[in-house]
Write an enzyme that holds these catalytic residues in place. Structure first.
Site, PDB file in Angstrom:
ATOM      1  N   LYS A 276       0.819  -1.214   0.000  1.00  0.00           N
ATOM      2  CA  LYS A 276       0.000   0.000   0.000  1.00  0.00           C
ATOM      3  C   LYS A 276       0.856   1.268   0.000  1.00  0.00           C
ATOM      4  CE  LYS A 276      -4.110  -2.318   1.359  1.00  0.00           C
ATOM      5  NZ  LYS A 276      -3.488  -3.655   1.527  1.00  0.00           N
TER       6      LYS A 276
HETATM    7  C1  LIG Z   1      -4.153  -4.713   0.984  1.00  0.00           C
HETATM    8  C2  LIG Z   1      -3.346  -5.931   0.810  1.00  0.00           C
HETATM    9  C3  LIG Z   1      -3.732  -6.937  -0.089  1.00  0.00           C
HETATM   10  C4  LIG Z   1      -5.005  -6.858  -0.890  1.00  0.00           C
HETATM   11  O1  LIG Z   1      -4.964  -5.857  -1.880  1.00  0.00           O
HETATM   12  P1  LIG Z   1      -6.325  -5.294  -2.503  1.00  0.00           P
HETATM   13  O2  LIG Z   1      -5.911  -4.191  -3.391  1.00  0.00           O
HETATM   14  O3  LIG Z   1      -7.160  -4.848  -1.355  1.00  0.00           O
HETATM   15  O4  LIG Z   1      -6.959  -6.430  -3.226  1.00  0.00           O
HETATM   16  C5  LIG Z   1      -2.897  -8.031  -0.227  1.00  0.00           C
HETATM   17  N1  LIG Z   1      -1.774  -8.155   0.495  1.00  0.00           N
HETATM   18  C6  LIG Z   1      -1.379  -7.214   1.379  1.00  0.00           C
HETATM   19  C7  LIG Z   1      -0.132  -7.424   2.169  1.00  0.00           C
HETATM   20  C8  LIG Z   1      -2.148  -6.066   1.558  1.00  0.00           C
HETATM   21  O5  LIG Z   1      -1.744  -5.145   2.423  1.00  0.00           O
END
Ligand SMILES: *Cc1c(COP(=O)(O)O)cnc(C)c1O
Length: 496
Positions: free
Chosen positions: A113
């Site tokens: 993120k």
């Molecule tokens: C948020 C997240 C996901 C999922 O991603 P999305 O865009 O919500 O589908 C997968 N792995 C990690 C480590 C995350 O932080």
């Protein structure tokens, strides 16, 4: 060039500019902003091959965010992708066995993120300036763990902003929780909810849709915006690394010119995989988009049957950032496969809201042929971490392991030999307990912080700065509330 405009998935009438969509986060009708069309790349792969991450980011983002000037966009990119990342390449590609891992965890909070949340505050404050906004912007975010910290880190002490993060108490890892409650910054607040992620997310959505609250805030000089993955300013920066990864595979001669690759993404809210879908539509040669779920396999069932049904038990897994029953970003795909029919989309979302389920039409299902759904159980996830470590020495986190398992299973089941990219979404250090016990049960009894040292020995990788930081940090946030009381909590924090 004509400006690319954005519409709500639930209203065909009004259009807004990119910067207005970034500023609003969510449309007034509860829908998500989508571009009127997906722009094509206007530089060749041959040119992209030699570009840095920052140059690629500009080449991709300028196609979507057309009302930002070149200077504005480049300034946002430079502020975002700097020494906050522990590698100059920002998103390294690592070959693990016969798959390519795109490591998206080299930013401030060691999860993917950061890729978007290090730039969103700059896109947002630029958008505010461009649109003559004088209110202070209040970022309201629900998190299943990683978004919260990445958003807090991105917005901490950014002038003209405040940020309030809600997370499910007991629904995130110890490291994730510590990362959030130790967050510095005068403008940051963190609240633990008595409930799960979906309660927190629904609560935030309700606050955004509360017109009375909006008026009250406006009187005090505040307005809400969202840092959740529903903000188009989150989605667009995520398209960048798929373009970048393909160009680097080409540069490293791992693939031939124009050769198609498959992409497997560990999925929760459907933002990351939607970005890969957009990259494909921009012109990146991607064949299948493989959507990997954990035991909360709503999306797997959806791709299997055309029925989205969240009426099921919510399961806490070792990949908590994917413990999600309502994948908000799926709405953008639903809108697209409905032929950009806002009325149809709004009807299905109304059903999701009232009955917790909806079924798409056979014509819509036909348009899902780019996608494949898969899932990994807890046992399979552990097994993937352990066997990959034993075979290659590479240690991956639980979320990435879900994707790696699903990718391998897809290959075995279908015989599809297409080369595969796995989105590697978190550092194993962030989920040290689950990772280490997957490697060997003997670690189960050890303290999580000690396991970090063990992980360091086992993997031979450096302990990330983000982990060192929380080891001694002071706890600054202790707020807790019921999911029903989120509105009061927000008012109290803002003094409204
Ligand atoms: C948020 C997240 C996901 C999922 O991603 P999305 O865009 O919500 O589908 C997968 N792995 C990690 C480590 C995350 O932080």
């Amino acid at each position: 060039m004509m400006n690319l405009l954005y519409k709500s998935t639930r209203n065909a009438e009004r259009t807004v500019t990119a910067s207005q969509a970034v500023l609003k986060g969510l449309a007034e009708d509860g829908g998500l902003f989508v571009p009127e069309y997906i722009p094509k790349l206007d530089v060749s792969m041959d040119e992209l091959k030699d570009m840095s991450y920052q140059e690629t980011a500009y080449a991709v983002m300028k196609q979507f965010l057309t009302d930002y000037t070149e200077e504005e966009l480049k300034s946002c990119i430079e502020k975002a992708y700097d020494s906050k990342f522990d590698t100059e390449v920002i998103a390294p590609l690592v070959k693990v066995g016969d798959t390519y891992h795109l490591e998206l965890f080299h930013g401030a909070t060691i999860a993917f993120k950061d890729m978007a949340l290090s730039i969103l505050p700059h896109l947002l404050t630029t958008a505010a300036k461009k649109n003559g906004v004088t209110n202070e912007i209040v970022i309201l975010t629900a998190t299943s763990g990683d978004t919260g910290k990445a958003a807090l880190a991105g917005f901490a002490d950014v002038p003209g902003t405040k940020i309030i993060v809600f997370y499910p108490k007991g629904g995130v890892s110890r490291v994730q929780e510590l990362q959030m409650v130790t967050q510095k910054g005068e403008n940051t607040s963190v609240v633990a909810i008595h409930g799960n992620f979906d309660n927190a997310q629904s609560g935030v959505k309700a606050l955004f849709e509360d017109r009375e609250l909006e008026r009250e805030l406006n009187e005090k000089g505040y307005q809400f915006s969202s840092a959740n993955s529903i903000n188009i300013g989150r989605l667009v920066p995520q398209v960048v690394y798929y373009v970048y990864a393909y160009a680097k595979l080409l540069q490293n001669e791992e693939i031939a010119d124009g050769e198609k690759i498959n992409v497997t993404v560990p999925t929760g809210n459907f933002g990351n995989i939607l970005a890969a879908y957009y990259a494909k539509q921009m012109g990146v040669p991607i064949a299948k988009l493989i959507c990997a779920s954990n035991e909360n396999k709503v999306l797997f069932d959806f791709f299997q049957t055309g029925v989205y049904d969240k009426n099921r038990e919510f399961i806490l897994t070792s990949s908590p950032s994917m413990d999600i029953l309502i994948s908000s970003n799926l709405e953008r795909l639903i809108y697209t496969i409905a032929g950009q029919d806002a009325q149809k989309d709004a009807e299905l979302m109304r059903q999701l809201n009232t009955e917790g389920r909806y079924e798409i039409t056979p014509q819509m299902r036909e348009k899902l042929s780019d996608f494949v759904g898969g899932y990994a159980t807890e046992e399979e996830t552990k097994e993937e971490i352990r066997t990959t470590y034993e075979r290659t020495g590479y240690v991956m986190d639980t979320h990435t392991a879900v994707a790696a398992y699903v990718c391998a299973k897809y290959r075995k089941d279908t015989g599809d030999k297409t080369k595969c990219l796995v989105a590697s979404t978190a550092s194993p250090y962030k989920f040290a307990r689950s990772v280490m016990t997957a490697i060997d049960e003997k670690y189960a009894a050890e303290d999580e912080m000690e396991l970090i040292d063990e992980l360091h020995k086992v993997s031979g990788t450096e302990i990330p700065r983000a982990i060192e930081e929380i080891r001694n940090a002071q706890i600054r946030h202790t707020r807790e509330c019921d999911a029903e009381a989120m509105k009061d909590e927000v008012k109290e924090i803002l003094g409204v």
